[in-house]
Design a protein around this motif. Structure first.
Motif, PDB file in Angstrom:
ATOM      1  N   ALA A 144     -44.810  50.808  -7.851  1.00 26.69           N
ATOM      2  CA  ALA A 144     -43.746  49.950  -7.724  1.00 26.69           C
ATOM      3  C   ALA A 144     -42.905  50.050  -6.430  1.00 26.69           C
ATOM      4  CB  ALA A 144     -42.989  49.549  -8.910  1.00 26.69           C
ATOM      5  N   PRO A 145     -42.168  49.348  -6.026  1.00 28.72           N
ATOM      6  CA  PRO A 145     -41.221  49.584  -4.983  1.00 28.72           C
ATOM      7  C   PRO A 145     -40.414  50.680  -5.426  1.00 28.72           C
ATOM      8  CG  PRO A 145     -41.381  47.311  -5.109  1.00 28.72           C
ATOM      9  CD  PRO A 145     -42.074  47.806  -6.356  1.00 28.72           C
ATOM     10  N   GLY A 146     -40.076  51.505  -4.697  1.00 26.72           N
ATOM     11  CA  GLY A 146     -39.238  52.643  -4.984  1.00 26.72           C
ATOM     12  C   GLY A 146     -37.811  52.475  -5.607  1.00 26.72           C
ATOM     13  N   ASP A 147     -37.274  51.358  -5.139  1.00 24.69           N
ATOM     14  CA  ASP A 147     -35.672  51.287  -5.446  1.00 24.69           C
ATOM     15  C   ASP A 147     -35.662  49.951  -6.743  1.00 24.69           C
ATOM     16  OD1 ASP A 147     -36.706  48.788  -4.489  1.00 24.69           O
ATOM     17  OD2 ASP A 147     -34.901  48.462  -3.133  1.00 24.69           O
ATOM     18  N   LEU A 148     -36.951  49.860  -7.264  1.00 29.64           N
ATOM     19  CA  LEU A 148     -37.012  48.942  -8.589  1.00 29.64           C
ATOM     20  C   LEU A 148     -36.564  49.767  -9.761  1.00 29.64           C
ATOM     21  CD1 LEU A 148     -37.671  46.154  -9.472  1.00 29.64           C
ATOM     22  CD2 LEU A 148     -39.899  47.085  -9.923  1.00 29.64           C
ATOM     23  N   ASP A 149     -35.478  49.476 -10.260  1.00 29.30           N
ATOM     24  CA  ASP A 149     -35.156  50.056 -11.752  1.00 29.30           C
ATOM     25  C   ASP A 149     -35.500  49.607 -12.773  1.00 29.30           C
ATOM     26  OD1 ASP A 149     -33.707  51.970 -10.157  1.00 29.30           O
ATOM     27  OD2 ASP A 149     -31.826  51.053  -9.972  1.00 29.30           O
ATOM     28  N   THR A 150     -35.833  48.219 -12.880  1.00 26.09           N
ATOM     29  CA  THR A 150     -35.853  47.623 -14.233  1.00 26.09           C
ATOM     30  C   THR A 150     -36.795  46.263 -13.817  1.00 26.09           C
ATOM     31  OG1 THR A 150     -35.166  46.626 -16.281  1.00 26.09           O
ATOM     32  CG2 THR A 150     -33.641  46.406 -14.274  1.00 26.09           C
ATOM     33  N   LEU A 151     -37.675  45.708 -14.792  1.00 28.62           N
ATOM     34  CA  LEU A 151     -38.413  44.416 -14.872  1.00 28.62           C
ATOM     35  C   LEU A 151     -37.646  43.595 -15.775  1.00 28.62           C
ATOM     36  CD1 LEU A 151     -42.190  45.522 -14.301  1.00 28.62           C
ATOM     37  CD2 LEU A 151     -40.525  44.522 -12.579  1.00 28.62           C
ATOM     38  N   VAL A 152     -36.749  43.987 -16.277  1.00 30.69           N
ATOM     39  CA  VAL A 152     -35.937  43.269 -17.457  1.00 30.69           C
ATOM     40  C   VAL A 152     -35.391  41.836 -16.739  1.00 30.69           C
ATOM     41  CG1 VAL A 152     -34.110  42.990 -19.184  1.00 30.69           C
ATOM     42  CG2 VAL A 152     -35.558  45.157 -18.930  1.00 30.69           C
ATOM     43  N   ASP A 153     -35.834  40.752 -17.498  1.00 30.27           N
ATOM     44  CA  ASP A 153     -35.088  39.574 -16.540  1.00 30.27           C
ATOM     45  C   ASP A 153     -33.937  38.876 -17.443  1.00 30.27           C
ATOM     46  OD1 ASP A 153     -34.842  37.205 -15.286  1.00 30.27           O
ATOM     47  OD2 ASP A 153     -36.604  36.111 -15.944  1.00 30.27           O
ATOM     48  N   VAL A 154     -32.922  39.359 -16.962  1.00 33.94           N
ATOM     49  CA  VAL A 154     -31.652  38.562 -17.720  1.00 33.94           C
ATOM     50  C   VAL A 154     -30.849  37.725 -17.171  1.00 33.94           C
ATOM     51  CG1 VAL A 154     -31.445  41.027 -18.919  1.00 33.94           C
ATOM     52  CG2 VAL A 154     -30.200  40.627 -16.843  1.00 33.94           C
ATOM     53  N   ARG A 158     -30.500  40.948 -12.855  1.00 30.01           N
ATOM     54  CA  ARG A 158     -30.143  42.165 -12.579  1.00 30.01           C
ATOM     55  C   ARG A 158     -31.489  42.781 -11.604  1.00 30.01           C
ATOM     56  NH1 ARG A 158     -27.630  45.352 -17.713  1.00 30.01           N
ATOM     57  NH2 ARG A 158     -25.900  43.509 -18.204  1.00 30.01           N
ATOM     58  N   VAL A 159     -32.391  42.018 -11.370  1.00 26.35           N
ATOM     59  CA  VAL A 159     -33.423  42.451 -10.652  1.00 26.35           C
ATOM     60  C   VAL A 159     -33.317  41.553  -9.085  1.00 26.35           C
ATOM     61  CG1 VAL A 159     -35.788  42.935 -10.157  1.00 26.35           C
ATOM     62  CG2 VAL A 159     -34.758  43.588 -12.291  1.00 26.35           C
ATOM     63  N   GLY A 160     -32.849  41.654  -8.301  1.00 27.44           N
ATOM     64  CA  GLY A 160     -32.723  40.898  -6.938  1.00 27.44           C
ATOM     65  C   GLY A 160     -34.147  40.877  -6.228  1.00 27.44           C
ATOM     66  N   PRO A 161     -34.266  39.748  -5.677  1.00 32.60           N
ATOM     67  CA  PRO A 161     -35.313  39.743  -4.498  1.00 32.60           C
ATOM     68  C   PRO A 161     -35.863  41.011  -3.900  1.00 32.60           C
ATOM     69  CG  PRO A 161     -34.263  37.853  -4.585  1.00 32.60           C
ATOM     70  CD  PRO A 161     -33.184  38.635  -5.384  1.00 32.60           C
ATOM     71  N   SER A 162     -34.659  41.738  -3.211  1.00 32.31           N
ATOM     72  CA  SER A 162     -34.557  42.678  -2.426  1.00 32.31           C
ATOM     73  C   SER A 162     -35.067  43.940  -3.075  1.00 32.31           C
ATOM     74  CB  SER A 162     -33.262  43.091  -1.816  1.00 32.31           C
ATOM     75  OG  SER A 162     -32.207  43.350  -2.909  1.00 32.31           O
ATOM     76  N   GLN A 163     -35.342  44.137  -4.398  1.00 35.59           N
ATOM     77  CA  GLN A 163     -35.774  45.253  -5.291  1.00 35.59           C
ATOM     78  C   GLN A 163     -37.166  44.834  -5.529  1.00 35.59           C
ATOM     79  OE1 GLN A 163     -32.477  44.939  -8.241  1.00 35.59           O
ATOM     80  NE2 GLN A 163     -32.624  47.032  -8.113  1.00 35.59           N
ATOM     81  N   ARG A 164     -37.763  43.885  -5.095  1.00 35.40           N
ATOM     82  CA  ARG A 164     -39.064  43.723  -5.521  1.00 35.40           C
ATOM     83  C   ARG A 164     -39.981  43.087  -4.484  1.00 35.40           C
ATOM     84  NH1 ARG A 164     -41.774  41.338 -10.985  1.00 35.40           N
ATOM     85  NH2 ARG A 164     -43.945  42.539 -10.961  1.00 35.40           N
ATOM     86  N   PRO A 165     -39.839  43.371  -3.234  1.00 36.13           N
ATOM     87  CA  PRO A 165     -40.447  42.596  -2.176  1.00 36.13           C
ATOM     88  C   PRO A 165     -41.923  43.212  -1.634  1.00 36.13           C
ATOM     89  CG  PRO A 165     -38.987  44.354  -1.217  1.00 36.13           C
ATOM     90  CD  PRO A 165     -39.070  44.374  -2.850  1.00 36.13           C
TER      91      PRO A 165
END
Length: 255
Positions: A144-154, A158-165
Motif C-alpha cells: 500500500a502507499p506509505g502514507d495510508l493509515d486506514t482503509l476504514v470508510d467513515v 478520513r481516507v482522502g484521495p491523496s492517501q491512496r493514489p
C-alpha cells in the motif's frame, strides 16, 4: 506477531493494551509494526482471495511448503506468509535473539536488509520491535502507499484521495514472479540474463500508478544498477532523485 498476519489484533483485558495508553517507547515500537501491517494490506488481500478460492491458508507452517526440509519441522511457532515471508516470533520472555531454521532459498531480513542463505539454522538479534521477518529472494510483494493509515470508510471520510493514489511493489529479482492484485493491475517481474523486465497489465478499473522498488543488491544472481531503462523499447531518462520518483511523474521515470 499479528502485525505480520492478515489480522492485526491487540489482545489482553482491561485498558492497558490500548495503544493510545502506551508510553513513548512502546508507542514508537507499535508505530513501526502497525506501519508494516498497513504496507502489507494488498499482499494480505491477494492471499485472502486465494484462500477463498482454493482453501489454502495465507499462513502455513514451513513443513507444508518444504516437506523435504525435515530440519524445519520441529519449531511450532515459525510460519510463512504466502510462501514469500518467513516469520519467527520471539516467544521467550526477555529474549533479545532468536534461533530458528531458515527454509531453502535466499532470504532478506525485513528490518536490517541482511541476506541469509537457507536451509540453515540461524541466530539473529531480535529486539522488541524488530522481529525475525524474512522476504524470499524471488518474491514480488504488492504494498500500500506509505502514507495510508486506514482503509476504514467513515463519514466524513478520513481516507482522502491523496492517501491512496498508487500501489507499491517490492521486488527481489530471482525467477519470474507474477501477482494479480485486488486493487486492479497484474504485476510481473522477469529476470533474464542482464535484464529485468517489469510488466504492469491494467485492469478495466483500479490503480493506474504503480511504483516498483527493485532490490538489485539482493538479485539472484547479483547484478548492478541499470545504465538504461526502456519502456516498450524506448529509453527513458532517470529521475533527479529517489524522492522525485516516489512523488510520481507523468508517464514513467526511474532512479
Amino acid at each position: 506477531h499479528t502485525a505480520f498476519t492478515p489480522i492485526l489484533q491487540l489482545g489482553g483485558a482491561g485498558t492497558h493494551h490500548n495503544p493510545w495508553l502506551y508510553d513513548a517507547e512502546a508507542g514508537a515500537i507499535y508505530r513501526v509494526l502497525a506501519r508494516a501491517h498497513m504496507d502489507l494490506l494488498p499482499f494480505f488481500r491477494v492471499h485472502a482471495r486465494r484462500a477463498s478460492e482454493t482453501g489454502y491458508p495465507p499462513l502455513a507452517h514451513p513443513s507444508l511448503i518444504w516437506p523435504g526440509d525435515a530440519a524445519g519441522f520441529d519449531d511450532p511457532y515459525i510460519y510463512v506468509l504466502g510462501g514469500d515471508i518467513v516469520v519467527a516470533p520471539v516467544v521467550t520472555p526477555g529474549a533479545t535473539a532468536r534461533t530458528f531454521h531458515l527454509p531453502p532459498g535466499r532470504w532478506v531480513h525485513w528490518f536490517t536488509n541482511e541476506a541469509f542463505e537457507g536451509p540453515a539454522d540461524v541466530t539473529v538479534d531480535a529486539p522488541i520491535g524488530s522481529p525475525p521477518v524474512f522476504v524470499r529472494v524471488g518474491a514480488l510483494l504488492p504494498l500500500a502507499p506509505g502514507d495510508l493509515d486506514t482503509l476504514v470508510d467513515v463519514d466524513p471520510p478520513r481516507v482522502g484521495p491523496s492517501q491512496r493514489p498508487f500501489l507499491r511493489a517490492w521486488s527481489f529479482p530471482g525467477a519470474a514472479a507474477t501477482v494479480a492484485t485486488e486493487e486492479g493491475p497484474e504485476l510481473e517481474v522477469e529476470r533474464t540474463a542482464g535484464e529485468i523486465r517489469v510488466r504492469v497489465t491494467p485492469a478495466a478499473t483500479g490503480v493506474r500508478d504503480v511504483r516498483f522498488l527493485i532490490e538489485l543488491a539482493h538479485a539472484d544472481p547479483p547484478m548492478g544498477a541499470p545504465s538504461t531503462v526502456s519502456v516498450s523499447g524506448s529509453p527513458i531518462a532517470s529521475g533527479a532523485d529517489a524522492d522525485s520518483v516516489r512523488a510520481g511523474c507523468d508517464g514513467v521515470c526511474f532512479f
